[in-house]
Design a protein around this motif. Structure first.
Motif, PDB file in Angstrom:
ATOM      1  N   VAL A  40      -9.838  33.756   8.505  1.00 39.40           N
ATOM      2  CA  VAL A  40      -9.024  34.966   8.637  1.00 39.40           C
ATOM      3  C   VAL A  40      -7.566  34.566   8.823  1.00 39.40           C
ATOM      4  O   VAL A  40      -7.237  33.751   9.693  1.00 39.40           O
ATOM      5  CB  VAL A  40      -9.487  35.828   9.841  1.00 39.40           C
ATOM      6  CG1 VAL A  40      -8.699  37.137   9.886  1.00 39.40           C
ATOM      7  CG2 VAL A  40     -10.985  36.101   9.770  1.00 39.40           C
ATOM      8  N   PRO A  94      -8.732  37.761  13.591  1.00 39.48           N
ATOM      9  CA  PRO A  94      -9.927  36.938  13.399  1.00 39.48           C
ATOM     10  C   PRO A  94     -11.192  37.508  14.040  1.00 39.48           C
ATOM     11  O   PRO A  94     -12.209  37.647  13.367  1.00 39.48           O
ATOM     12  CB  PRO A  94      -9.533  35.591  14.009  1.00 39.48           C
ATOM     13  CG  PRO A  94      -8.059  35.533  13.829  1.00 39.48           C
ATOM     14  CD  PRO A  94      -7.575  36.940  13.985  1.00 39.48           C
ATOM     15  N   ARG A 117      -7.303  26.254  17.453  1.00 40.70           N
ATOM     16  CA  ARG A 117      -5.944  25.723  17.525  1.00 40.70           C
ATOM     17  C   ARG A 117      -5.260  26.042  18.845  1.00 40.70           C
ATOM     18  O   ARG A 117      -4.431  25.306  19.323  1.00 40.70           O
ATOM     19  CB  ARG A 117      -5.101  26.276  16.373  1.00 40.70           C
ATOM     20  CG  ARG A 117      -5.400  25.555  15.091  1.00 40.70           C
ATOM     21  CD  ARG A 117      -4.808  26.288  13.932  1.00 40.70           C
ATOM     22  NE  ARG A 117      -5.398  27.623  13.820  1.00 40.70           N
ATOM     23  CZ  ARG A 117      -5.071  28.506  12.889  1.00 40.70           C
ATOM     24  NH1 ARG A 117      -4.153  28.207  12.032  1.00 40.70           N
ATOM     25  NH2 ARG A 117      -5.670  29.668  12.826  1.00 40.70           N
TER      26      ARG A 117
HETATM   27  P1  AMP Z   1      -9.969  30.110  19.358  1.00 40.86           P
HETATM   28  O1  AMP Z   1     -10.594  31.261  20.035  1.00 40.86           O
HETATM   29  O2  AMP Z   1      -8.748  30.453  18.537  1.00 40.86           O
HETATM   30  O3  AMP Z   1      -9.720  28.972  20.294  1.00 40.86           O
HETATM   31  O4  AMP Z   1     -11.013  29.607  18.242  1.00 40.86           O
HETATM   32  C1  AMP Z   1     -12.386  29.438  18.509  1.00 40.86           C
HETATM   33  C2  AMP Z   1     -13.145  29.383  17.214  1.00 40.86           C
HETATM   34  O5  AMP Z   1     -13.034  30.641  16.551  1.00 40.86           O
HETATM   35  C3  AMP Z   1     -12.679  28.345  16.203  1.00 40.86           C
HETATM   36  O6  AMP Z   1     -13.253  27.064  16.460  1.00 40.86           O
HETATM   37  C4  AMP Z   1     -13.186  28.949  14.906  1.00 40.86           C
HETATM   38  O7  AMP Z   1     -14.579  28.698  14.738  1.00 40.86           O
HETATM   39  C5  AMP Z   1     -13.004  30.450  15.156  1.00 40.86           C
HETATM   40  N1  AMP Z   1     -11.698  30.922  14.643  1.00 40.86           N
HETATM   41  C6  AMP Z   1     -10.515  30.976  15.306  1.00 40.86           C
HETATM   42  N2  AMP Z   1      -9.538  31.445  14.530  1.00 40.86           N
HETATM   43  C7  AMP Z   1     -10.108  31.691  13.318  1.00 40.86           C
HETATM   44  C8  AMP Z   1      -9.617  32.187  12.064  1.00 40.86           C
HETATM   45  N3  AMP Z   1      -8.341  32.528  11.891  1.00 40.86           N
HETATM   46  N4  AMP Z   1     -10.490  32.319  11.037  1.00 40.86           N
HETATM   47  C9  AMP Z   1     -11.798  31.985  11.194  1.00 40.86           C
HETATM   48  N5  AMP Z   1     -12.312  31.506  12.343  1.00 40.86           N
HETATM   49  C10 AMP Z   1     -11.494  31.363  13.399  1.00 40.86           C
END
Ligand code: AMP
Length: 146
Positions: A40, A94, A117
């Motif tokens: 996303v 996302p 990230r």
């Molecule tokens: P976060 O919550 O950003 O630390 O991300 C946790 C997990 O959510 C990541 O390891 C990905 O599996 C998924 N994720 C985060 N951002 C995205 C994105 N933009 N698109 C798809 N999956 C995402």
């Protein structure tokens, strides 16, 4: 354990995302399930770091970024043996888009990383947390450590 038929990998292209991808791939092989992948892109206005002013939305730059993202997704899809029609690039929030797409395509397991990230090693990232709370199917948060 319940078998899964359609597994959705949420890929953010962070440094650990290959670990998450491998887990999703292994599970799809184990359950002989369809594997799909989604990325996303958040469509934010581009702001100037100089004075904090929000600059007008740049369509050309956005299209270029979308093309690059498409290529990254296609590369990951090829590595995982996922057909093009199961590689999804969506614009939006996302957590909302991942859950919506999962529902629309009868996904029964979403695989995310415990953080991406922006996350910290021992905390559940906000996307992972949002997906976990709103998904109507099972969610696997792959524990990622530094
Ligand atoms: P976060 O919550 O950003 O630390 O991300 C946790 C997990 O959510 C990541 O390891 C990905 O599996 C998924 N994720 C985060 N951002 C995205 C994105 N933009 N698109 C798809 N999956 C995402």
């Amino acid at each position: 354990m319940q078998g899964y038929k359609h597994i959705l990998l949420a890929a953010d292209f962070s440094e650990h995302s290959i670990e998450v991808a491998q887990r999703a791939k292994n599970l799809s092989q184990q359950f002989q399930a369809q594997l799909s992948v989604v990325h996303v892109t958040e469509n934010l206005p581009i702001s100037s770091s100089m004075d904090g002013q929000v600059m007008p939305f740049d369509i050309e730059l956005n299209e270029e970024l979308m093309q690059l993202t498409k290529q990254r997704l296609a590369k990951l899809g090829t590595e995982l043996g996922i057909a093009e029609e199961h590689q999804w690039l969506v614009i939006g929030s996302p957590k909302i888009e991942i859950v919506t797409l999962a529902q629309a395509h009868n996904v029964d397991l979403i695989v995310v990383g415990s953080h991406g990230r922006h996350g910290l090693a021992l905390l559940l990232g906000s996307t992972a947390n949002g997906v976990l709370h709103h998904a109507q199917c099972d969610v696997l948060a792959v524990r990622l450590t530094e």
